[in-house]
Design a protein around this motif. Sequence first.
Motif, PDB file in Angstrom:
ATOM      1  N   ILE A 183       4.750 -21.832   0.212  1.00 54.98           N
ATOM      2  CA  ILE A 183       4.163 -20.502   0.409  1.00 54.98           C
ATOM      3  C   ILE A 183       3.154 -20.203  -0.690  1.00 54.98           C
ATOM      4  N   ARG A 184       1.989 -19.721  -0.297  1.00 52.20           N
ATOM      5  CA  ARG A 184       0.941 -19.367  -1.262  1.00 52.20           C
ATOM      6  C   ARG A 184       0.974 -17.863  -1.496  1.00 52.20           C
ATOM      7  N   LEU A 185       1.158 -17.466  -2.731  1.00 55.27           N
ATOM      8  CA  LEU A 185       1.162 -16.059  -3.095  1.00 55.27           C
ATOM      9  C   LEU A 185      -0.122 -15.712  -3.833  1.00 55.27           C
ATOM     10  N   VAL A 186      -0.701 -14.572  -3.470  1.00 55.68           N
ATOM     11  CA  VAL A 186      -1.842 -14.030  -4.200  1.00 55.68           C
ATOM     12  C   VAL A 186      -1.329 -12.836  -4.983  1.00 55.68           C
ATOM     13  N   ILE A 187      -1.556 -12.866  -6.299  1.00 54.04           N
ATOM     14  CA  ILE A 187      -0.906 -11.901  -7.191  1.00 54.04           C
ATOM     15  C   ILE A 187      -1.925 -11.165  -8.048  1.00 54.04           C
ATOM     16  N   ILE A 188      -1.801  -9.842  -8.081  1.00 55.89           N
ATOM     17  CA  ILE A 188      -2.470  -9.010  -9.077  1.00 55.89           C
ATOM     18  C   ILE A 188      -1.342  -8.492  -9.947  1.00 55.89           C
ATOM     19  N   PRO A 189      -1.151  -9.069 -11.133  1.00 53.08           N
ATOM     20  CA  PRO A 189       0.034  -8.775 -11.935  1.00 53.08           C
ATOM     21  C   PRO A 189       0.301  -7.284 -12.099  1.00 53.08           C
ATOM     22  N   SER A 190       1.580  -6.923 -11.947  1.00 55.31           N
ATOM     23  CA  SER A 190       2.063  -5.550 -12.102  1.00 55.31           C
ATOM     24  C   SER A 190       1.478  -4.588 -11.067  1.00 55.31           C
ATOM     25  N   PHE A 191       0.910  -5.146  -9.970  1.00 55.47           N
ATOM     26  CA  PHE A 191       0.357  -4.270  -8.937  1.00 55.47           C
ATOM     27  C   PHE A 191       0.625  -4.773  -7.530  1.00 55.47           C
ATOM     28  N   ASP A 192       0.305  -6.046  -7.243  1.00 55.78           N
ATOM     29  CA  ASP A 192       0.449  -6.529  -5.869  1.00 55.78           C
ATOM     30  C   ASP A 192       0.882  -7.982  -5.852  1.00 55.78           C
ATOM     31  N   TYR A 193       1.881  -8.269  -4.998  1.00 60.02           N
ATOM     32  CA  TYR A 193       2.384  -9.618  -4.797  1.00 60.02           C
ATOM     33  C   TYR A 193       2.457  -9.831  -3.289  1.00 60.02           C
ATOM     34  N   ASN A 194       1.679 -10.786  -2.787  1.00 62.41           N
ATOM     35  CA  ASN A 194       1.562 -10.880  -1.336  1.00 62.41           C
ATOM     36  C   ASN A 194       1.300 -12.313  -0.901  1.00 62.41           C
TER      37      ASN A 194
END
Length: 399
Positions: A183-194
């Motif tokens: 699974i590939r996760l795109v992360i904006i730390p401390s805001f969005d994990y998707n």
Amino acid sequence: MNFTKKLFYDDAYIQTFTTNISQVGKDTEGSYVVLEETAFYPSGGGQPADKGWLNGVEVINVEEKEGEIRHYLAQLLDKGEKVDGEINWHRRFDHMQQHAGQHILSAAFAETFQFQTISFHLGKEIVSIDLDIEDVTDEELERVENVANQIILENRAIETVWVEKEDLYKYPLRKETSVSQHIRLVIIPSFDYNGCGGTHPSSTGEVSAIKILGTERHKKKTRIYFVCGGRVLQQLHEKNNVLKEATKLLSAPEEDVAQTIKKLLLDMKSLQKQLEGNREQLLQFEAHQLMTTAKAIDDRLVVGKVFVDRSISELQWMAKWMTAEKDNSLIVFINETETKLQCICASGTQVDFSMKEICSKLLQEIKGKGGGNQTFAQGGGERSIEGKVLLDKALSYVI
């Protein structure tokens, strides 16, 4: 089956690459090549495919089918051929901005009001998401837009990681992933994990800006229309041109345009009301003149006339006015247009004669359709005979 190395996952900023063609083929969409490795992103997850060139030949679409990444070309190349690939970077970076902007906006809705995004569409000019809620206020939209643009201004990192299902518990995902392994996760730390398979810039600052354009109800959900990055400037440019043209046409400064338009609309409504009154006076005069031509048949006053290219609403108005003025009147109007004949049959309350029956007989003559009742009926059909012939038939039914 030929598996292709996905260079766009190694580095979303790759614009050119060299590789070999491992397979050529053709399917319902057209002729395609499969490459040993590619920087072309295939359509998926709401993001359109990349376009560009292979050895100067245009790549018109890229799709992942049956485990292969198929590059559809305007002209087919040969298997085993070495190719130089070039991505249409303007298109790719635009998609990166819009897709990352969607992540930021969806996360802002979820964090601020717990509104969840259920679908995403990246269009050619405008992007949209559907929220799992029936309505959103202007105040809520403004607040979410401010949150999203603050995240952009902070220039936070946008990271990607590959995980397996058993490791997902380590991340506070905004929603469940649609895949169960690798699974590939795109992360904006401390805001969005998707979970996401699309291409994104390396930081939120590269999204530049987000602007919500509007909303609409869609299947008991709320659809949000917005743009990001370069599209914000394009929208500003287009709207500024419209505003400049409006100021010229209205001879008013920008800040007075809305008020000037309101005044014009009020004036227009007043004129329309006045014109409608004048129109009714003219129709009443015309109807009165027609009544002077009425023929007395038994106890009825019969008026028949053929018109050319007249508004049906005007003929309806006159027929109803005439039968209201004379309750023993019987009216037959035939209207000729370039391709069809139309008929209106009306009578006053003292006429014991079915207008629906007369109209039905006329429509049979011209293979037409219509309807009505005892005192008023209308319809239309083919212009297979002259209007005068149809009128004569109507009058013969009356007599």
